[in-house]
Design a protein around this motif. Structure first.
Motif, PDB file in Angstrom:
ATOM      1  N   ASN A 157      55.439  54.692  66.799  1.00  0.00           N
ATOM      2  CA  ASN A 157      54.913  53.439  67.355  1.00  0.00           C
ATOM      3  C   ASN A 157      54.198  52.547  66.356  1.00  0.00           C
ATOM      4  OD1 ASN A 157      55.415  52.580  69.918  1.00  0.00           O
ATOM      5  ND2 ASN A 157      54.120  54.149  70.856  1.00  0.00           N
ATOM      6  N   ALA A 158      54.340  52.847  65.066  1.00  0.00           N
ATOM      7  CA  ALA A 158      53.642  52.029  64.062  1.00  0.00           C
ATOM      8  C   ALA A 158      54.214  50.612  64.071  1.00  0.00           C
ATOM      9  CB  ALA A 158      53.809  52.653  62.675  1.00  0.00           C
ATOM     10  N   LYS A 159      53.339  49.619  63.912  1.00  0.00           N
ATOM     11  CA  LYS A 159      53.775  48.221  63.963  1.00  0.00           C
ATOM     12  C   LYS A 159      53.503  47.551  62.611  1.00  0.00           C
ATOM     13  CE  LYS A 159      53.851  48.262  68.709  1.00  0.00           C
ATOM     14  NZ  LYS A 159      54.650  49.470  68.909  1.00  0.00           N
ATOM     15  N   GLU A 239      57.646  60.229  57.553  1.00  0.00           N
ATOM     16  CA  GLU A 239      57.984  60.542  58.953  1.00  0.00           C
ATOM     17  C   GLU A 239      57.581  59.411  59.884  1.00  0.00           C
ATOM     18  OE1 GLU A 239      58.119  65.410  58.730  1.00  0.00           O
ATOM     19  OE2 GLU A 239      56.388  64.475  59.678  1.00  0.00           O
ATOM     20  N   ILE A 240      56.409  58.836  59.648  1.00  0.00           N
ATOM     21  CA  ILE A 240      55.981  57.687  60.472  1.00  0.00           C
ATOM     22  C   ILE A 240      56.923  56.508  60.211  1.00  0.00           C
ATOM     23  CG2 ILE A 240      54.160  55.953  60.823  1.00  0.00           C
ATOM     24  CD1 ILE A 240      52.092  58.128  60.372  1.00  0.00           C
ATOM     25  N   SER A 241      57.206  56.296  58.935  1.00  0.00           N
ATOM     26  CA  SER A 241      58.056  55.161  58.553  1.00  0.00           C
ATOM     27  C   SER A 241      59.448  55.272  59.193  1.00  0.00           C
ATOM     28  CB  SER A 241      58.115  55.108  57.020  1.00  0.00           C
ATOM     29  OG  SER A 241      59.336  54.609  56.575  1.00  0.00           O
ATOM     30  N   GLU A 242      60.044  56.475  59.113  1.00  0.00           N
ATOM     31  CA  GLU A 242      61.396  56.659  59.690  1.00  0.00           C
ATOM     32  C   GLU A 242      61.372  56.543  61.212  1.00  0.00           C
ATOM     33  OE1 GLU A 242      62.495  60.501  58.168  1.00  0.00           O
ATOM     34  OE2 GLU A 242      62.597  59.731  56.118  1.00  0.00           O
ATOM     35  N   SER A 244      59.265  55.055  63.141  1.00  0.00           N
ATOM     36  CA  SER A 244      58.858  53.734  63.644  1.00  0.00           C
ATOM     37  C   SER A 244      59.746  52.610  63.126  1.00  0.00           C
ATOM     38  CB  SER A 244      57.412  53.429  63.230  1.00  0.00           C
ATOM     39  OG  SER A 244      56.528  54.379  63.739  1.00  0.00           O
ATOM     40  N   LYS A 245      60.682  52.961  62.193  1.00  0.00           N
ATOM     41  CA  LYS A 245      61.573  51.970  61.583  1.00  0.00           C
ATOM     42  C   LYS A 245      60.783  50.825  60.944  1.00  0.00           C
ATOM     43  CE  LYS A 245      65.544  52.967  64.520  1.00  0.00           C
ATOM     44  NZ  LYS A 245      65.007  54.152  65.203  1.00  0.00           N
ATOM     45  N   LEU A 311      43.805  53.478  53.947  1.00  0.00           N
ATOM     46  CA  LEU A 311      44.428  53.685  52.625  1.00  0.00           C
ATOM     47  C   LEU A 311      45.738  52.928  52.451  1.00  0.00           C
ATOM     48  CD1 LEU A 311      45.829  57.334  52.405  1.00  0.00           C
ATOM     49  CD2 LEU A 311      45.261  56.196  54.509  1.00  0.00           C
ATOM     50  N   GLY A 312      46.059  52.051  53.384  1.00  0.00           N
ATOM     51  CA  GLY A 312      47.293  51.292  53.199  1.00  0.00           C
ATOM     52  C   GLY A 312      47.621  50.476  54.423  1.00  0.00           C
ATOM     53  N   GLU A 313      48.881  50.018  54.478  1.00  0.00           N
ATOM     54  CA  GLU A 313      49.288  49.154  55.591  1.00  0.00           C
ATOM     55  C   GLU A 313      50.761  49.371  55.934  1.00  0.00           C
ATOM     56  OE1 GLU A 313      49.476  44.904  54.194  1.00  0.00           O
ATOM     57  OE2 GLU A 313      48.900  45.858  52.322  1.00  0.00           O
ATOM     58  N   VAL A 314      51.130  48.871  57.093  1.00  0.00           N
ATOM     59  CA  VAL A 314      52.522  48.967  57.528  1.00  0.00           C
ATOM     60  C   VAL A 314      53.214  47.656  57.180  1.00  0.00           C
ATOM     61  CG1 VAL A 314      54.048  49.315  59.510  1.00  0.00           C
ATOM     62  CG2 VAL A 314      51.866  50.540  59.391  1.00  0.00           C
TER      63      VAL A 314
END
Ligand code: ADP
Ligand code: TPP
Ligand code: MG
Ligand code: MG
Ligand code: MG
Length: 341
Positions: A157-159, A239-242, A244-245, A311-314
């Motif tokens: 669900n990462a945006k 894993e979050i990146s994949e 959540s696309k 520590l970062g961003e989407v």
């Protein structure tokens, strides 16, 4: 024969092997592909289920862990997956495969550690299975938990534009493991360790599952995605990146580095960043939250005395990237702990 790869194997073993209809009929809300599965339970809540195994020589050996630690960590690593869903842990089943040369006093120690963890985090041990093993000890834990209906915190669900956070220092467990493997002393007790190494060894032997952080994140209703770090920051960010696309950009300058880790790295000539990105077994939570909710969560975490580091961003460029101190951005691969690699 092609070489085994853990992630490819799991994908292959499970790809469309069951129809959506059957899974739906059996109340599956989230199947394979997250820290734990979620299934329909009673009207207000859903059941969360996970299992993780520890195998002697792969996850521990007599140089790295005391018997009590093996029991404790076997449950703690499962609790971490329940925390990563925002759920409350409930019941556990323990499966033991024991080689002939293990004594009953060693097994009692493993169970002492297991119950210590179970009592600390209020988990009921309700059964299990026992068999002989040809060579090495194997301990598998199946753990259930409960979560409010449709509230489980997923990886998917990462945006874009969210900020990336972590609930503690990373890399310490891998450094502790490095120390223990170099030291080559069987059954080394903590009392024999110098104060400057103890936090690293403790991080490896007794990881603290982030149950309070998981619940705080769920109850706040402000966390978009969540994962626990068992295989290293790089792998879990992927894993979050994949799922959540989306893409993830980690800012190297913002990664917190524990002073004990830094000191140990200076001593042995290793890079903290390597262990942080690829070491694993930190069992902290990595997640994303919209920028407007960061301050709120920071103050909630502060009140509870739990670290909360941004520590970062989407971002919308696929993959995981890291920006170094000079502003150079490079892609990081999905490396970290991968069984069979
Ligand atoms: N042998 C297996 N059969 C079916 N599903 C599996 C198997 N091994 C792992 N999985 C599933 O694959 C996903 C990833 O597993 P894993 O990488 O072990 O997660 P974690 O690092 O959170 O413990 C999970 O949803 C898990 O339930
Ligand atoms: C003797 C020894 N060698 C290497 C390691 C490092 N190690 C083993 S498994 C693992 C990753 C976590 O275990 P895994 O079975 O992948 O758990 P999951 O990702 O399923 O939660 C790491 C970093 C260790 N703990 N002990
Ligand atoms: Mg996990
Ligand atoms: Mg697992
Ligand atoms: Mg793993």
């Amino acid at each position: 024969m092609s070489k085994l790869d853990e992630f490819a194997l799991i994908q292959f073993l499970n790809h469309k092997k069951q129809s959506e209809e059957l899974q739906q009929k059996l109340g599956v809300i989230k199947g394979i592909g997250d820290d734990a599965a979620v299934v329909q339970h009673s009207p207000g809540s859903q059941l969360v289920m996970t299992c993780d195994t520890m195998v002697e020589t792969i996850h521990f050996n007599p140089y790295t862990m005391l018997d009590e630690d093996v029991g404790y960590k076997a449950l703690a690593s499962n609790l971490s997956d329940i925390a990563a869903m925002g759920a409350v842990p409930k019941h556990a089943l323990i499966s033991l495969s024991i080689p002939k040369h293990y004594s009953s006093s060693r097994l009692k120690k493993i169970y002492k550690g297991l119950y210590e963890c179970a009592n600390e985090f209020e988990v009921a041990i309700i059964g299990g299975d026992t068999s002989k093993s040809p060579k090495h000890l194997n301990i598998s834990v199946t753990l259930t938990g409960e979560v409010e209906t449709n509230q489980a915190l997923l990886r998917s669900n990462a945006k874009v534009n969210d900020l990336l956070f972590v609930t503690g220092f990373l890399g310490c467990s891998a450094a502790g493991l490095h120390y223990l493997l170099e030291k080559q002393e069987r059954h080394l007790t903590s009392a024999k360790l110098s104060l400057d190494i103890q936090p690293l060894v403790q991080a490896h032997r007794r990881p603290i599952p982030q149950m309070k952080a998981g619940r705080l994140l769920l109850e706040s209703k402000r966390c978009h995605s969540l994962n626990d770090i068992s295989d290293g920051l790089a792998s879990e960010a992927h894993e979050i990146s994949e799922a959540s696309k989306v893409g993830i950009l980690i800012n190297e300058d913002m990664i917190p580095i524990h002073p004990t880790l830094r000191a140990y790295c200076d001593l042995v000539g290793k890079s903290p960043l390597d262990w942080i990105l690829y070491g694993g077994e930190d069992y902290h939570l990595l997640g994303t939250v919209s920028r407007s909710n960061v301050e709120y969560l920071q103050s909630r975490f502060q009140r509870q005395g739990i670290p909360f580091f941004i520590l970062g961003e989407v971002i919308d460029q696929k993959g995981v990237h890291i920006k170094d101190q000079y502003g150079n951005i490079k892609k990081i691969q999905k490396e970290g702990y991968n069984h069979f690699n």
